[in-house]
Design a protein around this motif. Sequence first.
Motif, short mmCIF file in Angstrom:
data_model
loop_
_atom_site.label_atom_id
_atom_site.label_comp_id
_atom_site.label_asym_id
_atom_site.label_seq_id
_atom_site.Cartn_x
_atom_site.Cartn_y
_atom_site.Cartn_z
N LEU A 135 0.73 -1.24 0.09
CA LEU A 135 -0.14 0.07 0.03
C LEU A 135 0.95 1.20 0.08
O LEU A 135 1.81 1.26 0.87
CB LEU A 135 -0.88 -0.11 1.30
CG LEU A 135 -2.10 1.05 1.55
CD1 LEU A 135 -2.91 1.10 0.19
CD2 LEU A 135 -2.58 1.01 2.54
N ASP A 173 2.26 4.77 0.70
CA ASP A 173 2.18 5.91 2.01
C ASP A 173 1.12 6.65 1.74
O ASP A 173 0.31 7.16 2.82
CB ASP A 173 3.54 6.52 2.27
CG ASP A 173 4.80 5.64 2.56
OD1 ASP A 173 4.29 4.38 3.04
OD2 ASP A 173 5.78 5.79 2.48
N ALA A 212 -1.67 6.57 0.30
CA ALA A 212 -3.08 6.07 0.09
C ALA A 212 -4.21 6.84 0.78
O ALA A 212 -4.02 7.16 1.92
CB ALA A 212 -2.97 4.55 0.34
N PRO A 258 -8.21 7.10 2.34
CA PRO A 258 -8.57 5.93 3.29
C PRO A 258 -9.52 4.80 2.87
O PRO A 258 -9.58 3.72 3.16
CB PRO A 258 -9.80 7.01 4.08
CG PRO A 258 -9.06 8.27 4.16
CD PRO A 258 -8.27 8.22 2.72
N GLN A 292 -8.83 3.46 -0.28
CA GLN A 292 -7.63 2.79 -0.67
C GLN A 292 -7.10 1.90 0.46
O GLN A 292 -6.99 0.39 -0.03
CB GLN A 292 -6.41 3.30 -1.41
CG GLN A 292 -6.80 4.08 -2.79
CD GLN A 292 -5.72 5.17 -3.22
OE1 GLN A 292 -4.88 5.47 -2.49
NE2 GLN A 292 -5.71 5.22 -4.62
N ARG A 293 -7.05 2.28 1.52
CA ARG A 293 -6.57 1.28 2.72
C ARG A 293 -7.64 0.41 3.09
O ARG A 293 -7.21 -0.68 3.40
CB ARG A 293 -6.38 2.44 3.84
CG ARG A 293 -4.91 3.30 3.73
CD ARG A 293 -4.75 3.93 4.93
NE ARG A 293 -3.75 4.98 4.55
CZ ARG A 293 -2.62 4.65 4.57
NH1 ARG A 293 -1.92 3.55 4.59
NH2 ARG A 293 -1.65 5.68 4.21
N GLU A 294 -9.03 0.92 2.86
CA GLU A 294 -10.03 0.00 3.19
C GLU A 294 -9.92 -1.21 1.95
O GLU A 294 -10.23 -2.32 2.57
CB GLU A 294 -11.42 0.66 3.27
CG GLU A 294 -12.44 -0.24 3.63
CD GLU A 294 -13.77 0.43 3.73
OE1 GLU A 294 -14.87 -0.04 3.37
OE2 GLU A 294 -13.79 1.70 4.20
N PHE A 313 -7.50 -2.20 0.40
CA PHE A 313 -6.30 -3.07 0.74
C PHE A 313 -6.52 -3.98 1.70
O PHE A 313 -6.19 -4.95 1.49
CB PHE A 313 -5.08 -2.27 0.83
CG PHE A 313 -3.84 -2.70 0.77
CD1 PHE A 313 -3.14 -3.29 -0.26
CD2 PHE A 313 -3.33 -3.10 1.78
CE1 PHE A 313 -2.11 -3.97 -0.55
CE2 PHE A 313 -1.97 -3.66 1.93
CZ PHE A 313 -1.52 -4.26 0.60
N ALA A 314 -7.09 -3.66 2.70
CA ALA A 314 -7.32 -4.27 3.95
C ALA A 314 -8.21 -5.78 3.69
O ALA A 314 -8.24 -6.65 4.02
CB ALA A 314 -8.05 -3.60 4.91
N GLY A 343 -3.49 -1.85 -4.31
CA GLY A 343 -2.00 -1.89 -3.93
C GLY A 343 -1.25 -1.72 -5.06
O GLY A 343 -1.66 -1.55 -6.06
#
Length: 134
Positions: free
Chosen positions: A31, A33, A35, A37, A39-41, A43-44, A49
């Motif tokens: 991911l 740096d 990214a 929120p 994109q982070r969700e 990716f989780a 990514g």
Amino acid sequence: MEISRFDELLQAARAQAEPQRLLFVFAGVELPDDATPEQRERFAQGEGGALVPQMCVDKAPDELDSFDTLVQEAAQFGQEWALVFAAALSGTLNRAPTSEDAEAPLERMVDAIKRGVHTGLIPFDRSGHAVQIG
């Protein structure tokens, strides 16, 4: 010929008129740096990514029996990878390319993957199936 499994790549390389050298770049997914929120969700949840080249190797087709052989060799380096990108380097006048011949093309593959350019490369997942990116 459309290649959908790694073993088909091995068969195709062995069937060429000129000897081949197979080039592989193993890439992980990270991911960035910066990214968002969203994109982070994603990716989780296992989506998105950035592909990051981690290691590369070249092999003559007769040095590999199967995808499992390649995976076992890669495991010795302790890197977690998500995809392995493959390409072939053709010999000339019945002379097989050497590992030295493969160095520059492997570097170009690594650079292309870093830039997000996958043209001419076949990405395989961890089970040896070709995948579409994008």
